[in-house]
Design an enzyme around this catalytic site. Structure first.
Site, mmCIF file in Angstrom:
data_model
loop_
_atom_site.group_PDB
_atom_site.id
_atom_site.type_symbol
_atom_site.label_atom_id
_atom_site.label_comp_id
_atom_site.label_asym_id
_atom_site.label_seq_id
_atom_site.Cartn_x
_atom_site.Cartn_y
_atom_site.Cartn_z
ATOM 1 N N GLU A 1 37.712 41.612 36.084
ATOM 2 C CA GLU A 1 39.094 41.119 36.182
ATOM 3 C C GLU A 1 40.066 42.298 36.286
ATOM 4 O O GLU A 1 41.041 42.238 37.024
ATOM 5 C CB GLU A 1 39.443 40.227 34.989
ATOM 6 C CG GLU A 1 38.487 39.037 34.765
ATOM 7 C CD GLU A 1 38.206 38.199 35.991
ATOM 8 O OE1 GLU A 1 39.034 38.189 36.925
ATOM 9 O OE2 GLU A 1 37.131 37.558 36.038
ATOM 10 N N MET B 1 40.210 35.130 34.454
ATOM 11 C CA MET B 1 41.121 35.113 35.599
ATOM 12 C C MET B 1 42.035 36.325 35.593
ATOM 13 O O MET B 1 42.612 36.695 34.569
ATOM 14 C CB MET B 1 41.931 33.811 35.535
ATOM 15 C CG MET B 1 42.988 33.685 36.599
ATOM 16 S SD MET B 1 42.251 33.578 38.264
ATOM 17 C CE MET B 1 43.579 34.323 39.217
HETATM 18 N N1 BES Z 1 39.224 34.865 40.261
HETATM 19 C C1 BES Z 1 38.137 34.474 39.441
HETATM 20 C C2 BES Z 1 38.437 33.351 38.513
HETATM 21 C C3 BES Z 1 38.534 31.992 39.148
HETATM 22 C C4 BES Z 1 37.508 31.476 39.860
HETATM 23 C C5 BES Z 1 39.624 31.233 38.985
HETATM 24 C C6 BES Z 1 37.612 30.209 40.402
HETATM 25 C C7 BES Z 1 39.724 29.992 39.533
HETATM 26 C C8 BES Z 1 38.723 29.461 40.244
HETATM 27 C C9 BES Z 1 37.645 35.627 38.573
HETATM 28 O O1 BES Z 1 37.959 36.885 39.030
HETATM 29 C C10 BES Z 1 36.158 35.541 38.563
HETATM 30 O O2 BES Z 1 35.572 35.784 39.570
HETATM 31 N N2 BES Z 1 35.582 35.188 37.432
HETATM 32 C C11 BES Z 1 34.172 34.974 37.277
HETATM 33 C C12 BES Z 1 33.526 36.039 36.457
HETATM 34 C C13 BES Z 1 33.236 37.289 37.218
HETATM 35 C C14 BES Z 1 32.688 38.347 36.315
HETATM 36 C C15 BES Z 1 32.312 37.082 38.372
HETATM 37 C C16 BES Z 1 34.024 33.658 36.560
HETATM 38 O O3 BES Z 1 35.031 33.149 36.060
HETATM 39 O O4 BES Z 1 32.928 33.128 36.535
HETATM 40 ZN ZN ZN Z 2 36.723 37.633 40.546
#
Ligand code: BES
Ligand code: ZN
Length: 872
Positions: free
Chosen positions: A301, A266
């Site tokens: 991130e 996150m």
């Molecule tokens: N903003 C998200 C994390 C998130 C997603 C928080 C849903 C709460 C609910 C973060 O930037 C993200 O996209 N993380 C991905 C990994 C990324 C490399 C695609 C994840 O957590 O799977």
């Molecule tokens: Zn993301």
């Protein structure tokens, strides 16, 4: 969230701008051993001349101990907190202060403030902040946060967003730290961490000479495994400066690794929080693939600091604005750091395996959804991976320079604000003087377009006319189906992979991008030699399903030497899918794969390809891709078990067919195992898998030996090869692996995954036994996924057992998980909803399992939304 009433969906069209701005927030968070007291004070000002009250969101029934407006305490008991929303009367400029007591130690949802191991941490995106304080928790309300954390000194490290401005001791063995984040942000980017943590430190100098303190915080004992993550961070910071001209903006950037986390990581401003599996990784504990994934997530991130934080989303329907764009950026970063062709192929394989089925199933939605009940269910492969493909098409059509001009304008116009997908596309269009109105259908129309290309060649005039046809299938989302803008990059391939120049409209080109905008269109190329073979959709220039009239022989030509790495790989995939489809359609017919195997053997000896490229070409299309192709076939039944069997049969036939070439290669790999490149390790793993499956002499011993290697890639290559079959060597390798890694909880996740994915062997009973293992933790999402999601996605014979036992097994666990962690339950359930291609009988069994979950009653809105969509 747990809710018993039917949820009311939220619609994109109902968006209303906030009436009231929050100008500054002062949070005081007092942490105790059994609770936290949160005092949230903020200044408001009116944005319009309405006299509407201020809406504050909170957890349903969350305490409101005290509320003071402009110095006057209100009767807190008069507020109905049961619905998670209260209205507060405020003036033109007011100061509101609320006090709330929360119980992070009892929070198993891992949303809001919760305990992970011995540390307290937060997860606020998308709507977790409201479980910490009553607040206008919506992304278009941006404010400057100052956060004071008070805690027992047994939690020496106290972190939040921005810069540390004060710290000190308090009575009662307590202390405090105050953090100030000068950048306006929505509450979903708030974070805090408290614990007894170790950290590693490094620094980065920005292109304008500012020094940034970089820190990675971990539990004691883990600092030694952070080097790769730290190096990845520095590479990301440099790349974003070099490629996008975007620098970091605070004096400190922190990452905290936590063991209990619903997602991967996150992007909280200045304080990223990561699932520890994406930080703690080195060559001993992680494979080459794992390390690349760590690098990509650290980058992702970090890149959000601009695409997500400085410019955020107006509302959650715009999620792809930050996620699709940031995935595109992390994909390009990885392509620049490693091999562009290999990265592209990996991403396309993932899109086809995960996003295509989503787009043709009950949870289909456009990349910008029109409505939702639970926003957490919309962090999907469609919003992320298809969203990134949409950005990629824009970049393809504008070219790199045009795309960067568009990015610059987007940042210039929207920095410090909450924007929309329309804003993004407008910046791209305006910066380049192009019209993207038709292109925007990609944002509103669900479904994977099917593009059909047919050829008409005239030998007399040496002209080749290509006829293009596009069709958007009906989906559960029922969105419009107007013709899309589809860029199709193509070239011509001669003998031995020679580039045949394209003559079109007086230009001579190596390749060109034809943009299909109508339902049907055509393109005429001149001076085309008779035997030139077209290579379509190079680089996978659009997220579509392609149907062509290419013959096997022509695809063999492309497999042997298309200059486009994607085109080359895809020709092999297409040949395999075609062969598998006919094996499934006529299961009793004997199969002749000689031609294809000869082609693969040539690939294996091709000096122009590296090990990773060869390994990719030898990877069979995923189960779901074959299922979709079989479902398209007029006289084949889409039976997942049969498809799995035929896929495995094809793998062993390919293995046998390649033995003469592969066996000596394996011997050579074994000899120089310690000196291999990552590319060669990839090929080594692929070939060893084939060797064990098709019974090369000595292959099992080779694999058992390799499973003992210190390098995790090699060790898992050995283990994975043995894991495909029942046997003593498999048992030995698994037992030794568990012995070696008993103390490393993250590596034990790999062990769980090998066990639960083992075809034939791992029945539901086996998996239940795994969940009793001391290394298992039913409150840890990684552990749950390593058994349940892996079982459903990879253990086809058991998950799809004909008696439906696999479905019921999953359903039973989902109902239990939902009581503790709805977000995780609503993800683990998804394989049970992917039944649209199956027989009525199987559909009924899968729906029956879903009905069971629902009938238990008291399920979360998260889970209930997924199940109701699927049962309709
Ligand atoms: N903003 C998200 C994390 C998130 C997603 C928080 C849903 C709460 C609910 C973060 O930037 C993200 O996209 N993380 C991905 C990994 C990324 C490399 C695609 C994840 O957590 O799977
Ligand atoms: Zn993301």
């Amino acid at each position: 969230m747990l809710d018993h009433a039917a949820p009311v969906p939220i619609k994109r069209s109902s968006y209303i701008k906030p009436h009231i701005a929050i100008d500054a927030v002062h949070l005081t968070i007092r942490l105790f051993d059994d609770r936290a007291v949160v005092i949230c004070r903020f200044e408001t000002s009116r944005l319009d001349d309405s006299t509407k009250p201020l809406t504050l969101f909170g957890g349903k029934g969350m305490a409101l101990d005290r509320i003071v407006v402009d110095g006057a305490p209100l009767d807190a008991s008069q507020f109905d907190t049961a619905q998670g929303e209260i209205q507060v009367e405020v003036g033109a400029n007011s100061v509101v202060e609320t006090t709330t007591t929360i119980h992070p130690h009892e929070n198993t949802s891992l949303e809001g403030l919760y305990l992970s191991g011995d540390m307290l941490c937060t997860q606020c995106e998308p709507e977790g902040f409201r479980h910490i304080a009553w607040y206008p928790d919506r992304p278009d309300v941006m404010s400057v946060f100052t956060t004071r954390i008070e805690a027992p000194r047994s939690w020496p490290v106290l972190l939040s967003n921005g810069n540390l401005i004060e710290e000190g001791v308090l009575d009662d063995h307590r202390h405090f730290a105050t953090w100030h984040d000068p950048f306006k942000k929505p509450s979903y980017l708030f974070a805090m961490v408290a614990g007894d943590l170790d950290h590693v430190q490094d620094h980065f100098t920005t292109k304008d000479g500012r020094d940034v303190d970089l820190r990675i915080y971990v539990e004691h004992g883990n600092a030694t495994r952070t080097k790769h993550a730290m190096e990845s961070l520095k590479r990301s910071m440099k790349w974003d400066e070099d490629v996008y001209g975007l620098s970091y903006d605070l004096d400190i950037f922190m990452i905290v690794a936590v063991s209990h986390f619903n997602m991967g990581a996150m992007e909280n401003k200045g304080l990223n929080i990561f699932n520890s599996k994406f930080i703690l990784a080195d060559e001993e504990t992680a494979t080459d693939g794992d390390l690349d994934r760590v690098e990509g997530i650290v980058a992702h991130e970090y890149f959000h600091n601009w695409t997500g934080n400085r410019i955020t989303c107006r509302d959650w329907f715009q999620l792809t604005l930050k996620e699709g764009l940031t995935v595109y950026r992390d994909q390009e970063f990885t392509a620049d750091m490693h091999s562009r062709g290999v990265k592209r192929t990996d991403d396309v394989a993932l899109l086809r395996a995960i996003q295509f089925p989503e787009d043709s199933g009950p949870t289909s939605h456009p990349i910008r959804p029109e409505e939702y009940s639970e926003i957490n269910n919309f962090y999907t492969p469609t919003v992320y991976e298809k969203g990134a493909e949409v950005i990629r098409m824009i970049a393809t059509m504008l070219g790199q320079d045009g795309f960067m001009k568009g990015m610059a304008l987007y940042v210039e116009r929207h920095d410090g604000t909450a924007a929309t997908c329309d804003d993004f596309v407008a910046a791209m269009a305006d910066a380049n003087g192009v019209d993207f109105s038709q292109f925007k259908h990609w944002y509103s129309q669900a479904g994977t377009p099917v593009v059909t290309i047919t050829r008409h060649y005239s030998a007399d005039t040496q002209t080749l006319t290509l006829h293009f046809h596009q069709k958007l299938p009906k989906t559960a989302a029922k969105t419009e189906r107007k013709p899309m803008v589809i860029p199709i990059t193509l070239g011509l391939v001669g003998g031995n992979g020679a580039v045949v120049p394209l003559h079109h409209d007086g230009d001579t080109l190596d390749q060109m991008t034809f943009t299909l905008t109508e339902a049907e269109d055509s393109l005429t190329l001149t001076e085309v030699p008779e035997d030139a073979v077209p290579s379509y959709l190079r680089g996978f220039s659009a997220p579509v399903r392609l149907k062509t009239d290419l013959t096997d022989a022509e695809e063999m030509r492309l497999l042997a030497g298309d200059v486009d790495p994607f085109g080359r790989w895809d020709a092999g995939q297409s040949l395999m899918v075609k062969a598998l489809t006919s094996m499934v359609a006529t299961p009793s017919a004997s199969v002749d794969l000689t031609g294809m195997i000869n082609g693969l053997a040539e690939t294996l000896s091709d000096k122009r390809l590296d090990g990773a490229e060869k390994a990719q070409i030898l990877r069979l299309p995923s189960q779901s891709i074959i299922e979709a192709a079989v479902a398209d076939h007029p006289d084949a039944v889409c039976d997942p078990y049969l498809i799995w069997e035929k896929r495995r049969l094809m793998m062993s036939l390919i293995g046998k067919g390649l033995e003469a070439t592969a066996a000596p290669m394996l011997t050579a790999f074994e000899k120089k195992a310690n000196r291999l490149t990552a590319q060669d390790r990839a090929l080594y793993g692929r070939l060893l898998g084939l060797a064990v499956l098709s019974g090369y002499a000595g292959a099992e011993d080779h694999a058992l030996n390799l499973s003992r290697h210190k390098n995790m890639t090699l060790s898992e290559n050995g283990l994975a090869a043995l894991n495909q079959m029942e046997g003593a060597n498999r048992e030995t390798a698994l037992a030794e692996f568990a012995d070696r890694w008993a103390d490393n909880s993250l590596v034990m996740e790999k062990w769980f995954m090998h066990q639960s994915s083992a075809p034939m062997v791992s029945t539901p009973e086996h998996c239940d036994a795994l969940m009793e293992h001391p290394a298992f933790d039913a409150n840890n999402p990684n552990k749950l996924r390593s058994v349940l999601s892996v079982f459903a996605a990879m253990n086809t014979p058991n998950f799809h057992a004909n008696d439906g036992s696999g479905y019921l097994y999953l359903a039973r666990h989902i109902a239990q998980i939902d009581q503790r962690n709805p977000q995780v339950a609503a993800r683990i359930v998804l394989p049970l909803t992917r039944f649209s291609l199956y027989s009525d009988e199987r559909k009924a069994m899968m729906k029956g399992a879903l009905a069971r979950i629902k009938s238990a009653g008291g399920i979360s809105t998260d889970l209930s939304e997924v199940i109701s969509k699927s049962m309709n």
